[in-house]
Design an enzyme around this catalytic site. Structure first.
Site, PDB file in Angstrom:
ATOM      1  N   GLY A   1      44.321 -10.295 103.969  1.00  0.00           N
ATOM      2  CA  GLY A   1      44.746 -11.515 103.302  1.00  0.00           C
ATOM      3  C   GLY A   1      45.653 -11.404 102.108  1.00  0.00           C
ATOM      4  O   GLY A   1      46.068 -12.440 101.566  1.00  0.00           O
TER       5      GLY A   1
ATOM      6  N   ARG B   1      49.756  -9.384 107.514  1.00  0.00           N
ATOM      7  CA  ARG B   1      50.960  -9.991 106.947  1.00  0.00           C
ATOM      8  C   ARG B   1      51.622  -9.075 105.909  1.00  0.00           C
ATOM      9  O   ARG B   1      52.840  -8.923 105.884  1.00  0.00           O
ATOM     10  CB  ARG B   1      50.559 -11.317 106.272  1.00  0.00           C
ATOM     11  CG  ARG B   1      51.705 -12.090 105.661  1.00  0.00           C
ATOM     12  CD  ARG B   1      51.183 -13.157 104.699  1.00  0.00           C
ATOM     13  NE  ARG B   1      50.084 -13.927 105.249  1.00  0.00           N
ATOM     14  CZ  ARG B   1      50.207 -15.088 105.865  1.00  0.00           C
ATOM     15  NH1 ARG B   1      51.405 -15.630 106.008  1.00  0.00           N
ATOM     16  NH2 ARG B   1      49.141 -15.711 106.326  1.00  0.00           N
TER      17      ARG B   1
ATOM     18  N   TYR C   1      53.426 -13.588 111.903  1.00  0.00           N
ATOM     19  CA  TYR C   1      53.104 -14.928 112.393  1.00  0.00           C
ATOM     20  C   TYR C   1      54.342 -15.735 112.782  1.00  0.00           C
ATOM     21  O   TYR C   1      54.380 -16.950 112.611  1.00  0.00           O
ATOM     22  CB  TYR C   1      52.262 -15.692 111.360  1.00  0.00           C
ATOM     23  CG  TYR C   1      51.000 -14.958 111.029  1.00  0.00           C
ATOM     24  CD1 TYR C   1      49.987 -14.829 111.970  1.00  0.00           C
ATOM     25  CD2 TYR C   1      50.839 -14.345 109.795  1.00  0.00           C
ATOM     26  CE1 TYR C   1      48.831 -14.120 111.684  1.00  0.00           C
ATOM     27  CE2 TYR C   1      49.679 -13.632 109.497  1.00  0.00           C
ATOM     28  CZ  TYR C   1      48.684 -13.526 110.448  1.00  0.00           C
ATOM     29  OH  TYR C   1      47.545 -12.812 110.160  1.00  0.00           O
TER      30      TYR C   1
ATOM     31  N   CYS D   1      62.774 -30.661 120.929  1.00  0.00           N
ATOM     32  CA  CYS D   1      62.786 -32.120 121.022  1.00  0.00           C
ATOM     33  C   CYS D   1      61.593 -32.708 120.275  1.00  0.00           C
ATOM     34  O   CYS D   1      60.709 -33.336 120.861  1.00  0.00           O
ATOM     35  CB  CYS D   1      62.791 -32.546 122.488  1.00  0.00           C
ATOM     36  SG  CYS D   1      63.224 -34.271 122.715  1.00  0.00           S
TER      37      CYS D   1
ATOM     38  N   GLU E   1      41.733  -4.886 106.513  1.00  0.00           N
ATOM     39  CA  GLU E   1      42.521  -5.333 107.653  1.00  0.00           C
ATOM     40  C   GLU E   1      43.789  -6.097 107.212  1.00  0.00           C
ATOM     41  O   GLU E   1      43.927  -7.291 107.472  1.00  0.00           O
ATOM     42  CB  GLU E   1      41.659  -6.221 108.555  1.00  0.00           C
ATOM     43  CG  GLU E   1      40.496  -5.467 109.176  1.00  0.00           C
ATOM     44  CD  GLU E   1      39.492  -6.374 109.873  1.00  0.00           C
ATOM     45  OE1 GLU E   1      38.769  -5.858 110.753  1.00  0.00           O
ATOM     46  OE2 GLU E   1      39.431  -7.579 109.551  1.00  0.00           O
ATOM     47  N   PRO E   2      44.720  -5.418 106.562  1.00  0.00           N
ATOM     48  CA  PRO E   2      45.971  -6.079 106.187  1.00  0.00           C
ATOM     49  C   PRO E   2      46.883  -6.266 107.396  1.00  0.00           C
ATOM     50  O   PRO E   2      46.976  -5.391 108.261  1.00  0.00           O
ATOM     51  CB  PRO E   2      46.591  -5.105 105.179  1.00  0.00           C
ATOM     52  CG  PRO E   2      46.080  -3.759 105.617  1.00  0.00           C
ATOM     53  CD  PRO E   2      44.690  -4.006 106.153  1.00  0.00           C
TER      54      PRO E   2
END
Length: 431
Positions: free
Chosen positions: A248, A293, A390, A361, A290-291
């Site tokens: 996180g 990002r 992500y 659209c 658990e990195p």
């Protein structure tokens, strides 16, 4: 520049990892994801070095592959000594095919199917993180059918307010993930897990959220978890040898963001864990982080071609590009902010405020609003920065748009790691 791997060359072009973004767009087409291998490896080492030097009880950095999953990223993090966490059978399959050792894989997920559990057990996954009581029962049955005893961890909600967007906070009591401490649910789950013959409870897991820019929420989560582990020892004589504190740490999406260095985050967590263990005379656990990002996010950007520019007097200016929410849904989902640069005019001042619109659209198909940008024209190349996490992993085929190519750059040299999809790929499974 927003991140240290970005620069502007003599032609005024934006470069990533020494590669000219305009040249990359010409050679590979757009939309195009570009990743910087050297920065990814540097980020891996920043975590690994602190863990090795300051964690006396041992530990493992597991790359959170939901951020970006493909065979090449697993090869890279494995070569840097990391494990990985996966949250689906597809991510597990990809990691194994890339050669990631099964014993260094942590399998997450709040709603795993029986097929996924069978695959994980058959593959010899090192740890399976269980999220609810029915899953414990199903996993025990799967393990028994295969004649195995499986190492499990339990996901606990530590009740931490992580000061991030509600959609990416996961440690509060009102979350679909894990067992709550406040209600006694987590204690009940521990006792249930220890009663299954084919499950070996090795530890606890927590994850308080994503894009967290401070260290204190992580440190407090460590304190809460160790205190809970100590209560299990006192009340039930259960001593768990492992603690997974999730991921996180935040990264820099816009200039106003001020994330802490990754090493500082891990030091703060380890300090809090150590001090709490000493106070309680609790044996320090083997610790996992658990990195995701923070390893790949800043190492990536996405290149687009400007297709049109619409100026609505006294309202806004739209810059319309050849991608959109199909390759980056994060603004549409929760107004995630990004920085944009005209890659072929990167040496010029950003004199306009624009809404960066996509091709899908949907009126909500935007990549950002009120974004500073150079005065662009059709056929210019726009780079949206910090898209390594992500973006590709959350891409869709909405409007039957093929997924974009992913290029990895190392010392200025690009190589394709995920090929661009064709229209034939789109209809491949149609009957």
């Amino acid at each position: 520049m927003l991140t240290p791997n970005l620069s502007v060359n003599a032609q005024g072009h934006l470069c990533i990892g020494g590669a000219d973004c305009v040249t990359l767009a010409e050679q590979h087409g757009t939309p195009l994801y570009v990743m910087d291998e050297n920065m990814i490896r540097q980020n891996c080492r920043s975590y690994q070095d602190v863990l090795n030097s300051e964690c006396s009880s041992g530990g493992l950095i597991c790359y959170a592959s939901k951020a970006f999953s493909c065979k090449e990223i697993y090869r890279i993090v494995d070569s840097e000594g990391l494990g990985t966490d996966v949250v689906s059978g597809g991510e597990l399959y990809t990691a194994l095919k890339a050669g990631m050792p099964a014993e260094k894989i942590v399998f997450h997920g709040n709603s795993k199917s029986n097929n996924e559990l069978e695959f994980a057990v058959q593959s010899g996954v090192g740890r399976i993180v269980c999220d609810n009581l029915p899953e414990l029962a199903r996993l025990n049955a799967v393990a028994a059918a295969q004649g195995k005893v499986v190492s499990v961890m339990l996901r606990v909600k530590p009740g931490i307010d992580a000061h991030t967007h509600d959609f990416i906070q996961t440690g509060k009591i009102d979350s679909k993930f894990g067992f709550a401490l406040e209600t006694g649910e987590a204690e009940e789950a521990v006792l249930a897990a220890t009663g299954y013959a084919n499950l070996k409870l090795v530890g606890l897991h927590c994850h308080i959220g994503s894009q967290i820019l401070d260290t204190e929420p992580f440190a407090e989560a460590a304190r809460v978890m160790v205190r809970f582990m100590d209560s299990l020892r006192e009340k039930h004589a259960i001593v768990l040898p492992e603690l997974n504190l999730g991921g996180g740490p935040g990264i820099k999406y816009i200039e106003a963001d001020d994330p802490k260095p990754f090493g500082e985050v891990i030091r703060a967590i380890l300090k809090a864990m150590h001090e709490t263990c000493v106070t309680l005379s609790y044996p320090e656990p083997f610790v996992l982080f658990e990195p995701g990002r923070s390893i790949v996010g800043g190492a990536g950007l996405t290149l687009y071609t400007v297709m049109a520019k619409k100026q609505i007097p006294n309202v806004r200016t739209y810059v319309l590009v050849d991608g959109g929410m199909n390759d980056n849904p994060r603004y549409a989902l929760y107004q995630a902010e990004y920085t944009a640069v005209c890659a072929n005019r990167a040496d010029q001042p950003q004199t306009e405020r624009v809404t960066l619109g996509g091709k899908c659209c949907e009126s909500g198909d935007l990549l950002g609003e009120n974004m500073p940008l150079q005065a662009v024209e059709p056929d210019d190349i726009v780079a949206v920065l910090t898209t390594g996490a992500y973006n590709y992993s959350m891409a869709s085929h909405y409007n039957r748009n093929p997924n974009a190519e992913v290029v990895m750059v190392a010392d200025g040299e690009p190589r394709t790691i995920i090929r661009r999809e064709s229209y034939e790929d789109i209809i491949r499974n149609d009957v």
